[in-house]
Design an enzyme around this catalytic site. Structure first.
Site, mmCIF file in Angstrom:
data_model
loop_
_atom_site.group_PDB
_atom_site.id
_atom_site.type_symbol
_atom_site.label_atom_id
_atom_site.label_comp_id
_atom_site.label_asym_id
_atom_site.label_seq_id
_atom_site.Cartn_x
_atom_site.Cartn_y
_atom_site.Cartn_z
ATOM 1 N N ARG A 273 0.807 -1.136 -0.096
ATOM 2 C CA ARG A 273 -0.019 0.152 0.037
ATOM 3 C C ARG A 273 0.860 1.362 -0.079
ATOM 4 N NH1 ARG A 273 -3.637 -2.239 -1.824
ATOM 5 N NH2 ARG A 273 -5.764 -2.716 -1.099
ATOM 6 N N HIS B 75 -0.485 0.167 -9.870
ATOM 7 C CA HIS B 75 -1.415 -0.622 -8.907
ATOM 8 C C HIS B 75 -1.567 -1.975 -10.030
ATOM 9 C CE1 HIS B 75 -3.670 -0.933 -4.982
ATOM 10 N NE2 HIS B 75 -3.389 -2.336 -5.498
HETATM 11 P P1 NDP Z 1 -1.488 -11.005 4.543
HETATM 12 O O1 NDP Z 1 -2.596 -10.432 5.378
HETATM 13 O O2 NDP Z 1 -1.402 -12.317 4.071
HETATM 14 O O3 NDP Z 1 0.142 -10.772 5.231
HETATM 15 C C1 NDP Z 1 0.216 -9.629 5.741
HETATM 16 C C2 NDP Z 1 1.812 -9.716 6.318
HETATM 17 O O4 NDP Z 1 2.283 -8.431 6.836
HETATM 18 C C3 NDP Z 1 1.881 -10.751 7.554
HETATM 19 O O5 NDP Z 1 3.278 -11.367 7.391
HETATM 20 C C4 NDP Z 1 1.764 -9.814 8.781
HETATM 21 O O6 NDP Z 1 2.735 -10.230 9.730
HETATM 22 C C5 NDP Z 1 2.508 -8.494 8.164
HETATM 23 N N1 NDP Z 1 2.351 -7.278 9.045
HETATM 24 C C6 NDP Z 1 1.183 -6.649 9.118
HETATM 25 N N2 NDP Z 1 1.026 -5.637 9.947
HETATM 26 C C7 NDP Z 1 2.242 -5.824 10.455
HETATM 27 C C8 NDP Z 1 2.989 -4.706 11.343
HETATM 28 N N3 NDP Z 1 2.488 -3.598 11.841
HETATM 29 N N4 NDP Z 1 4.287 -4.873 11.381
HETATM 30 C C9 NDP Z 1 4.800 -6.218 10.878
HETATM 31 N N5 NDP Z 1 4.436 -6.681 10.074
HETATM 32 C C10 NDP Z 1 3.129 -6.692 9.594
HETATM 33 O O7 NDP Z 1 -1.472 -10.041 3.196
HETATM 34 P P2 NDP Z 1 -1.236 -10.150 1.817
HETATM 35 O O8 NDP Z 1 0.162 -10.926 1.496
HETATM 36 O O9 NDP Z 1 -2.030 -11.141 1.094
HETATM 37 O O10 NDP Z 1 -1.208 -8.677 1.248
HETATM 38 C C11 NDP Z 1 -0.549 -7.771 1.696
HETATM 39 C C12 NDP Z 1 -0.817 -6.468 1.160
HETATM 40 O O11 NDP Z 1 -0.603 -6.228 -0.210
HETATM 41 C C13 NDP Z 1 -2.536 -6.240 1.127
HETATM 42 O O12 NDP Z 1 -2.844 -6.106 2.564
HETATM 43 C C14 NDP Z 1 -2.788 -5.385 0.197
HETATM 44 O O13 NDP Z 1 -2.974 -4.219 0.799
HETATM 45 C C15 NDP Z 1 -1.426 -5.416 -0.684
HETATM 46 N N6 NDP Z 1 -1.983 -5.750 -2.165
HETATM 47 C C16 NDP Z 1 -1.359 -5.144 -3.125
HETATM 48 C C17 NDP Z 1 -1.675 -5.672 -4.488
HETATM 49 C C18 NDP Z 1 -1.467 -4.684 -5.686
HETATM 50 O O14 NDP Z 1 -1.621 -5.070 -6.617
HETATM 51 N N7 NDP Z 1 -0.248 -3.969 -5.372
HETATM 52 C C19 NDP Z 1 -2.687 -6.582 -4.617
HETATM 53 C C20 NDP Z 1 -3.138 -7.288 -3.578
HETATM 54 C C21 NDP Z 1 -2.645 -6.802 -2.329
HETATM 55 P P3 NDP Z 1 2.241 -11.663 10.580
HETATM 56 O O15 NDP Z 1 2.794 -12.627 9.479
HETATM 57 O O16 NDP Z 1 3.079 -11.607 11.829
HETATM 58 O O17 NDP Z 1 0.714 -11.844 10.704
#
Ligand code: NDP
Length: 309
Positions: free
Chosen positions: A224, A272
Site C-alpha cells: 500500500r 497498481h
Molecule cells: P497477509 O494478510 O497475508 O499478510 C500480511 C503480512 O504483513 C503478514 O506477514 C503480517 O505479519 C505483516 N504485517 C501486518 N502488519 C504488520 C506490522 N504492523 N508489522 C509487521 N508486519 C506486519 O497479506 P497479503 O500478503 O495477502 O497482502 C499484503 C498487502 O498487499 C494487502 O494487505 C494489500 O494491501 C496489498 N496488495 C497489493 C496488491 C497490488 O496489486 N499492488 C494486490 C493485493 C494486495 P504476521 O505474519 O505476523 O501476521
C-alpha cells in the site's frame, strides 16, 4: 444461499459465470438491485458506499473481492460481529511474486544500464554480484510477501523478512515487530514492502527508516502507498542515499498526472498492477466459506478486525 455482488475491476458477468460454473446452486444478485436485502446471505465487495453493508440485515459474512481490507474497514457502520473473508487466491501470489522478482533482478542485474548501453552500442561486461551477496528484505510475509520471499530465496538471494510474529519460512531470516525493524533495515540492500495498510504500517517508511538502510539501497513497494512518506523517499533519492525505487502503489491513486514520481529518473512507476487475479481463481475462497458456513465449520481466511488485516 444468496450472494450480492459488487464487482471491482472485473465485470459482474465474469463473476457470475465463475460462480455459475463452480456453485450453480448459488443465487447471485448484482448490487445495487439486490431485491429484498434481508434475503442476502453473503455480500461480495470491496469498495461499497459507507452504510451499505449495514443495509443487509442477515449477512453470514462479507467476502472481499480485492486484497487489502483497509478501504472496506473504513466504514464505521459495519456490524462488529460480521466476519470478513479476505481475497485469498493463489493467482494473486503468483503474479505478485513474478513482479517482485522482476524488479529485484532488474535492479540487481542493472537492466536499465544495459538498455542504455544497447542504445549507445556499448559493449560493457560489468561484474555480476552473486545473489548470495545481495541482501533482500521483505516487509510482510503473508500470502503475497511470503511467496515473494520464498522465490527470492530459491533464486539464491540473502533474504530476510519482517512481520509481526515471524513466519519461519525456510531460507528467510525472521525479524519481528517494532523491536526488529531497525536491524532489519540496516541489513537490507533491496527493500520490498508488501504490507497491509493499518494504523501501524501508515507512514512507517519515513526519513529515519530510509536513513537506516545502507547507502545505495533500492526500495520496492507493492503493498500500500501509505507505507511510504513520499517527500522523505524523494529526499533520500535526491541526496543519493537511495539508488532508486520501483513503486506500484501510491498514497493517491491514480497517481496524479503532475506528480513528481512520473518523471523522476530514479523511480519506476506501475499502476497498481503488480498482482492480478481472475474471477475463476478468486471465487474459490468464497465458495469454500459458503460450504463451511453450511456445514457449521469455522470460516477460513477471515480478517482480524483488531489488527486491521
Ligand atoms: P497477509 O494478510 O497475508 O499478510 C500480511 C503480512 O504483513 C503478514 O506477514 C503480517 O505479519 C505483516 N504485517 C501486518 N502488519 C504488520 C506490522 N504492523 N508489522 C509487521 N508486519 C506486519 O497479506 P497479503 O500478503 O495477502 O497482502 C499484503 C498487502 O498487499 C494487502 O494487505 C494489500 O494491501 C496489498 N496488495 C497489493 C496488491 C497490488 O496489486 N499492488 C494486490 C493485493 C494486495 P504476521 O505474519 O505476523 O501476521
Amino acid at each position: 444461499m444468496i450472494l450480492a455482488l459488487k464487482s471491482g475491476r472485473l465485470s459482474a458477468q465474469d463473476w457470475i459465470e465463475a460462480f455459475a460454473a463452480k456453485m450453480p446452486e448459488l443465487e447471485v444478485r448484482v448490487w445495487p438491485d439486490c431485491g429484498d436485502r434481508a434475503e442476502v446471505d453473503v455480500l461480495f465487495t470491496t469498495r461499497i458506499p459507507k452504510g451499505e453493508v449495514a443495509s443487509f440485515p442477515n449477512l453470514k459474512f462479507v467476502a472481499l473481492v480485492a486484497a487489502g481490507a483497509d478501504r472496506f474497514l473504513a466504514d464505521p457502520d459495519i456490524p462488529a460481529h460480521l466476519p470478513i473473508v479476505r481475497a485469498y487466491n493463489p493467482e494473486q501470489a503468483l503474479t505478485m511474486k513474478a513482479w517482485v522478482v522482476y524488479q529485484v533482478i532488474r535492479h540487481h542485474r542493472e537492466m536499465p544500464q544495459y538498455e542504455a548501453d544497447q542504445k549507445a552500442h556499448r559493449w560493457d561486461r560489468r561484474p555480476v554480484l552473486q545473489p548470495r551477496f545481495v541482501r533482500v528484505g521483505v516487509m510482510g510475509l503473508g500470502q503475497l510477501g511470503g511467496a515473494a520471499a520464498r522465490s527470492l530465496a530459491d533464486l539464491g538471494y540473502d533474504v530476510a523478512g519482517w512481520s509481526r510474529g515471524g513466519r519461519g519460512i525456510e531460507g528467510v531470516d525472521d525479524f519481528i515487530g517494532p523491536d526488529g525493524l531497525m536491524a532489519f533495515l540496516a541489513r537490507t540492500e533491496i527493500l520490498i514492502g508488501i504490507l497491509p495498510f493499518t494504523r501501524e504500517t501508515d507512514r512507517l517508511l519515513d526519513g529515519p527508516a530510509f536513513a537506516a538502510l545502507p547507502k545505495g539501497a533500492y526500495v520496492i513497494n507493492c503493498g500500500r502507498g501509505e507505507l511510504i512518506v513520499e517527500k522523505d523517499l524523494l529526499a533520500a533519492l535526491d541526496s543519493g542515499h537511495l539508488s532508486g525505487a520501483a513503486l506500484d502503489v501510491f498514497r493517491q491513486e491514480p497517481l496524479p498526472a503532475d506528480h513528481v514520481f512520473w518523471d523522476h529518473p530514479k523511480i519506476t512507476v506501475t499502476p497498481h498492477n503488480s498482482s492480478t487475479s481472475s474471477a475463476w481463481g478468486a471465487v474459490d475462497i468464497v465458495i469454500e466459506n459458503i460450504r463451511r458456513y453450511q456445514n457449521g465449520e469455522p470460516l477460513r481466511a477471515t480478517i482480524d478486525r483488531q489488527a486491521g488485516y
